[in-house]
Design a protein around this motif. Structure first.
Motif, PDB file in Angstrom:
ATOM      1  N   ARG A   1       0.850  -1.191   0.000  1.00  0.00           N
ATOM      2  CA  ARG A   1       0.000   0.000   0.000  1.00  0.00           C
ATOM      3  C   ARG A   1       0.882   1.236   0.000  1.00  0.00           C
ATOM      4  O   ARG A   1       1.991   1.240   0.545  1.00  0.00           O
ATOM      5  CB  ARG A   1      -0.902   0.024   1.224  1.00  0.00           C
ATOM      6  CG  ARG A   1      -1.774  -1.191   1.394  1.00  0.00           C
ATOM      7  CD  ARG A   1      -2.837  -1.284   0.321  1.00  0.00           C
ATOM      8  NE  ARG A   1      -3.815  -0.217   0.423  1.00  0.00           N
ATOM      9  CZ  ARG A   1      -4.768  -0.012  -0.476  1.00  0.00           C
ATOM     10  NH1 ARG A   1      -4.818  -0.772  -1.567  1.00  0.00           N
ATOM     11  NH2 ARG A   1      -5.642   0.956  -0.316  1.00  0.00           N
ATOM     12  N   ALA A   2       0.383   2.320  -0.591  1.00  0.00           N
ATOM     13  CA  ALA A   2       1.193   3.526  -0.676  1.00  0.00           C
ATOM     14  C   ALA A   2       0.308   4.752  -0.814  1.00  0.00           C
ATOM     15  O   ALA A   2      -0.858   4.674  -1.220  1.00  0.00           O
ATOM     16  CB  ALA A   2       2.167   3.445  -1.850  1.00  0.00           C
ATOM     17  N   ILE A   3       0.906   5.901  -0.495  1.00  0.00           N
ATOM     18  CA  ILE A   3       0.263   7.208  -0.638  1.00  0.00           C
ATOM     19  C   ILE A   3       0.831   7.872  -1.892  1.00  0.00           C
ATOM     20  O   ILE A   3       2.047   7.982  -2.037  1.00  0.00           O
ATOM     21  CB  ILE A   3       0.541   8.090   0.589  1.00  0.00           C
ATOM     22  CG1 ILE A   3      -0.045   7.455   1.852  1.00  0.00           C
ATOM     23  CG2 ILE A   3      -0.012   9.507   0.394  1.00  0.00           C
ATOM     24  CD1 ILE A   3       0.477   8.079   3.138  1.00  0.00           C
ATOM     25  N   GLU A   4      -0.031   8.323  -2.769  1.00  0.00           N
ATOM     26  CA  GLU A   4       0.439   9.054  -3.947  1.00  0.00           C
ATOM     27  C   GLU A   4       0.878  10.447  -3.514  1.00  0.00           C
ATOM     28  O   GLU A   4       0.091  11.223  -2.974  1.00  0.00           O
ATOM     29  CB  GLU A   4      -0.657   9.163  -5.000  1.00  0.00           C
ATOM     30  CG  GLU A   4      -0.195   9.892  -6.252  1.00  0.00           C
ATOM     31  CD  GLU A   4      -1.308  10.131  -7.257  1.00  0.00           C
ATOM     32  OE1 GLU A   4      -1.138  11.000  -8.133  1.00  0.00           O
ATOM     33  OE2 GLU A   4      -2.363   9.470  -7.155  1.00  0.00           O
ATOM     34  N   ILE A   5       2.152  10.778  -3.754  1.00  0.00           N
ATOM     35  CA  ILE A   5       2.683  12.083  -3.363  1.00  0.00           C
ATOM     36  C   ILE A   5       3.051  12.937  -4.572  1.00  0.00           C
ATOM     37  O   ILE A   5       3.245  14.152  -4.446  1.00  0.00           O
ATOM     38  CB  ILE A   5       3.911  11.934  -2.445  1.00  0.00           C
ATOM     39  CG1 ILE A   5       4.926  10.956  -3.041  1.00  0.00           C
ATOM     40  CG2 ILE A   5       3.473  11.473  -1.053  1.00  0.00           C
ATOM     41  CD1 ILE A   5       6.214  10.819  -2.247  1.00  0.00           C
ATOM     42  N   GLY A   6       3.148  12.306  -5.744  1.00  0.00           N
ATOM     43  CA  GLY A   6       3.466  13.056  -6.945  1.00  0.00           C
ATOM     44  C   GLY A   6       3.021  12.289  -8.170  1.00  0.00           C
ATOM     45  O   GLY A   6       2.878  11.061  -8.146  1.00  0.00           O
ATOM     46  N   HIS A   7       2.758  13.029  -9.250  1.00  0.00           N
ATOM     47  CA  HIS A   7       2.315  12.396 -10.490  1.00  0.00           C
ATOM     48  C   HIS A   7       2.801  13.257 -11.638  1.00  0.00           C
ATOM     49  O   HIS A   7       2.636  14.481 -11.616  1.00  0.00           O
ATOM     50  CB  HIS A   7       0.789  12.278 -10.514  1.00  0.00           C
ATOM     51  CG  HIS A   7       0.288  11.148 -11.343  1.00  0.00           C
ATOM     52  ND1 HIS A   7      -0.888  10.477 -11.073  1.00  0.00           N
ATOM     53  CD2 HIS A   7       0.791  10.554 -12.453  1.00  0.00           C
ATOM     54  CE1 HIS A   7      -1.078   9.520 -11.969  1.00  0.00           C
ATOM     55  NE2 HIS A   7      -0.077   9.554 -12.825  1.00  0.00           N
ATOM     56  N   ILE A   8       3.411  12.627 -12.643  1.00  0.00           N
ATOM     57  CA  ILE A   8       3.910  13.373 -13.797  1.00  0.00           C
ATOM     58  C   ILE A   8       3.318  12.778 -15.066  1.00  0.00           C
ATOM     59  O   ILE A   8       3.157  11.568 -15.191  1.00  0.00           O
ATOM     60  CB  ILE A   8       5.458  13.401 -13.848  1.00  0.00           C
ATOM     61  CG1 ILE A   8       6.052  11.992 -13.818  1.00  0.00           C
ATOM     62  CG2 ILE A   8       6.002  14.228 -12.685  1.00  0.00           C
ATOM     63  CD1 ILE A   8       7.579  11.952 -13.881  1.00  0.00           C
ATOM     64  N   PHE A   9       2.972  13.658 -16.015  1.00  0.00           N
ATOM     65  CA  PHE A   9       2.287  13.260 -17.233  1.00  0.00           C
ATOM     66  C   PHE A   9       2.962  13.886 -18.452  1.00  0.00           C
ATOM     67  O   PHE A   9       3.299  15.074 -18.428  1.00  0.00           O
ATOM     68  CB  PHE A   9       0.829  13.746 -17.250  1.00  0.00           C
ATOM     69  CG  PHE A   9      -0.017  13.322 -16.100  1.00  0.00           C
ATOM     70  CD1 PHE A   9      -0.875  12.236 -16.208  1.00  0.00           C
ATOM     71  CD2 PHE A   9      -0.003  14.033 -14.903  1.00  0.00           C
ATOM     72  CE1 PHE A   9      -1.688  11.867 -15.150  1.00  0.00           C
ATOM     73  CE2 PHE A   9      -0.810  13.665 -13.846  1.00  0.00           C
ATOM     74  CZ  PHE A   9      -1.654  12.573 -13.969  1.00  0.00           C
ATOM     75  N   GLN A  10       3.110  13.102 -19.514  1.00  0.00           N
ATOM     76  CA  GLN A  10       3.388  13.674 -20.831  1.00  0.00           C
ATOM     77  C   GLN A  10       2.036  13.862 -21.509  1.00  0.00           C
ATOM     78  O   GLN A  10       1.472  12.927 -22.079  1.00  0.00           O
ATOM     79  CB  GLN A  10       4.292  12.754 -21.650  1.00  0.00           C
ATOM     80  CG  GLN A  10       5.732  12.719 -21.166  1.00  0.00           C
ATOM     81  CD  GLN A  10       6.664  12.012 -22.125  1.00  0.00           C
ATOM     82  OE1 GLN A  10       6.336  11.815 -23.284  1.00  0.00           O
ATOM     83  NE2 GLN A  10       7.835  11.626 -21.633  1.00  0.00           N
ATOM     84  N   LEU A  11       1.511  15.079 -21.425  1.00  0.00           N
ATOM     85  CA  LEU A  11       0.160  15.336 -21.918  1.00  0.00           C
ATOM     86  C   LEU A  11       0.092  15.334 -23.440  1.00  0.00           C
ATOM     87  O   LEU A  11      -0.947  15.032 -24.025  1.00  0.00           O
ATOM     88  CB  LEU A  11      -0.343  16.693 -21.410  1.00  0.00           C
ATOM     89  CG  LEU A  11      -0.584  16.823 -19.913  1.00  0.00           C
ATOM     90  CD1 LEU A  11      -1.030  18.232 -19.593  1.00  0.00           C
ATOM     91  CD2 LEU A  11      -1.622  15.825 -19.438  1.00  0.00           C
TER      92      LEU A  11
END
Length: 567
Positions: A409-419
């Motif tokens: 289990r984990a907490i999402e702390i960051g997210h990166i996207f190539q839009l």
């Protein structure tokens, strides 16, 4: 920069609590409230008190320093946004009920920003006209709003939260890849400086869109994301993003489909027991409604359907479970005995790749009390679309090397996207290229949950006594405790001023009428890395220095303690 004044607890608005809040489920929620960092204002809405603000500002400072280091330029856009740009990209509808919508006095439609891709795109459209203006990276640290159906876990899942969102604008895909790489490296430095244990995992893009997406996940029991980690190779992914290759098999030797009586076997368990077979030999068919149309989802009988994956596949359409009324209206659908053969064109059939062409199954015969065996995918029924829709299990093969996966289990702390050009296309973001012709700009989007990072740190670093902050984010460098009356308070304040003059951030517990035991308990609960106690040997000018994390203690003269802390 002037030294920060000593923060005296006799003046500090921070009431500590001995007991956990009644509604608290996770460790960070309990401790941030008990230690006087936050207070609940409404469901999913939190007020940050002075100690909490210090931690938030430290996280922000680290984020800003690393964003500035890759050439990011900080701006601040409004949180109250007009509807029109979100209509242009389709997200006014795609966000569904999570979007806070409101009207002004003239009846105009507005929203509270969940993310700002559209508004940043329009800003650059207004400001950039030539290839000479690019590449550019803009960022902000600002409150975001999402109407969570079940806000919970304190600040981990709120309806208002603080986020750093940045956006890169490039002329081509190669430039986007470079901007993406710079952000990825900056995020690694940010989370390492924060002292977070994290994993970089492949992820789905969801409503954001784009060609590539990665999450930064902080392992924690309180996490709402499940990620898979391969012990043999570098594969790591959110379980929602795991996909498997479709591998057809040869069904030449499989006998013809045969219907068999199976009375009172409406579940996989009863069917497997009745026939004496493993559940994995059966085909489970779950019926859902997608914008009102019935869809069947096929998975091996020993696996569960991940509804989130189904919803992601059909987004922004609304996915619901079928009801008794739906079965009553569709007499050819027999509850507990549904099979993919004979469903006809009116029911779309979605299947997991494990239901590959050539695989043979025992499944419903679409008749009460009847099943069929030797039902072969591609021979006896067709699959309209293959999508990974099963719940990933511990030990499932790694898609990269085949080793059994480990789940956590984990907490999402960051997210990166190539839009890519999704938003540039919708809002017509062009600049003049070197040849004088318009060039459609390509974008990246990158988010860090600032409030989530605070909660994740609390989850990962706390112990049975309370919070235990890493030095860079702690609300102070040292917590000076006056464990006594006038003499101890006088010494504590004197030492605090000297430490402050030396450039340290100091929290001093100078409260009169509070027992030493309460002060010691509070110092451990609040979690400053170093605790300095003016106690029984105060008259000799001797204090006790305690490391909050290790519990190691040492008696030192005041001068020795100051030298040690300022070294």
């Amino acid at each position: 920069m002037a030294n920060a004044p000593v923060q005296r607890m006799s003046h500090l608005m921070a009431k500590t609590l001995r007991d956990d809040p009644a509604d608290a489920e996770v460790l960070s929620h309990k401790l941030l409230v008990r230690a006087g960092y936050v207070r609940r204002t409404a469901a999913g809405i939190w007020s940050w008190l002075p100690l909490g603000m210090r931690v938030l500002r430290n996280v922000e400072r680290i984020v800003r320093e690393e964003m500035d280091a890759i050439g990011g330029q900080e701006v601040l856009l409004p949180a109250l946004l007009p509807r029109e740009p979100y209509d242009a990209t389709g997200r006014w509808d795609e966000y569904g009920q999570e979007l806070f919508r409101l009207k002004d006095r003239r009846g105009g439609d507005y929203l509270l920003g969940p993310t700002h891709e559209e508004i940043f795109t329009l800003l650059v459209k207004d400001q950039a006209s030539s290839y000479k203006d690019l590449p550019i990276t803009l960022y902000q640290i600002q409150n975001k709003y999402r109407d969570e159906a079940r806000p919970r876990a304190g600040v981990l899942r709120g309806r208002e939260f603080l986020m750093k969102d940045s956006y890169s604008f490039d002329l081509d895909d190669e430039g986007l890849a470079q901007s993406y790489g710079l952000h990825r490296q900056a995020y690694q430095r940010i989370f390492e400086r924060l002292g977070l244990d994290y994993r970089i995992c492949a992820a789905t893009a969801g409503a954001m869109g784009g060609s590539k997406s990665e999450e930064f996940l902080a392992p924690a029991e309180a996490g709402e994301d499940t990620f898979a980690d391969c012990p043999n190779c570098d594969f790591a992914a959110n379980t929602e993003a795991i996909t498997y290759e479709l591998k057809p098999v040869d069904a030449t030797g499989v006998a013809a489909l045969e219907e068999i009586p199976t009375p009172d076997t409406p579940t996989i368990e009863t069917l497997a027991a009745h026939l004496g077979v493993q559940a994995s030999a059966t085909l489970k068919n779950l019926l859902v409604k997608v914008d009102g149309d019935i869809v069947a989802v096929g998975v091996p009988g020993d696996r569960e359907v991940d509804i989130d994956k189904v919803e992601a596949h059909f987004a922004p359409a609304v996915v619901e479970m079928v009801t008794e009324a739906d079965f009553a209206e569709n007499r050819d659908l027999v509850r507990g005995y549904v099979g993919p053969q004979g469903l006809g064109e009116k029911v779309k059939y979605l299947a997991d790749p494990r239901v590959a062409p050539g695989t043979s199954w025992i499944t419903g015969a679409n008749k009460e009390g009847m099943h069929a065996k030797n039902v072969v995918a591609g021979r006896d029924f067709e699959v309209d679309a293959y999508v990974d829709v099963v719940v990933v299990q511990e030990g499932d093969p790694c898609p990269k090397c085949g080793t059994g996966l480990k789940l956590d289990r984990a907490i999402e702390i960051g997210h990166i996207f190539q839009l890519g050009r999704k938003y540039a296309d919708a809002l017509k973001l062009d600049v003049l290229g070197q040849n004088g012709k318009p060039v459609r700009v390509t974008m990246g989007s990158y988010g860090i949950g600032v409030t989530r990072a605070v909660a994740a740190l609390a989850e990962q670093t706390a112990d049975d006594k309370g919070l235990c902050w890493p030095a860079e984010v702690a609300p102070a460098d040292v917590h000076v405790v006056a464990a006594g009356k006038a003499l101890q308070i006088e010494l504590a304040l004197d030492v605090s001023e000297k430490l402050s003059a030396a450039g340290l951030r100091v929290l001093c517990d100078d409260r009169a009428g509070v027992s030493p035991g309460v002060k010691f308990t509070d110092s451990e609960l609040i979690g400053v890395p170093q605790i300095l106690v003016a106690g029984r040997r105060a008259a000799e000018g001797v204090v006790e220095l305690k490391d909050r994390r290790t519990g190691e203690r040492e008696e030192l003269t005041v001068d020795e303690a100051i030298a040690r802390l300022t070294a």
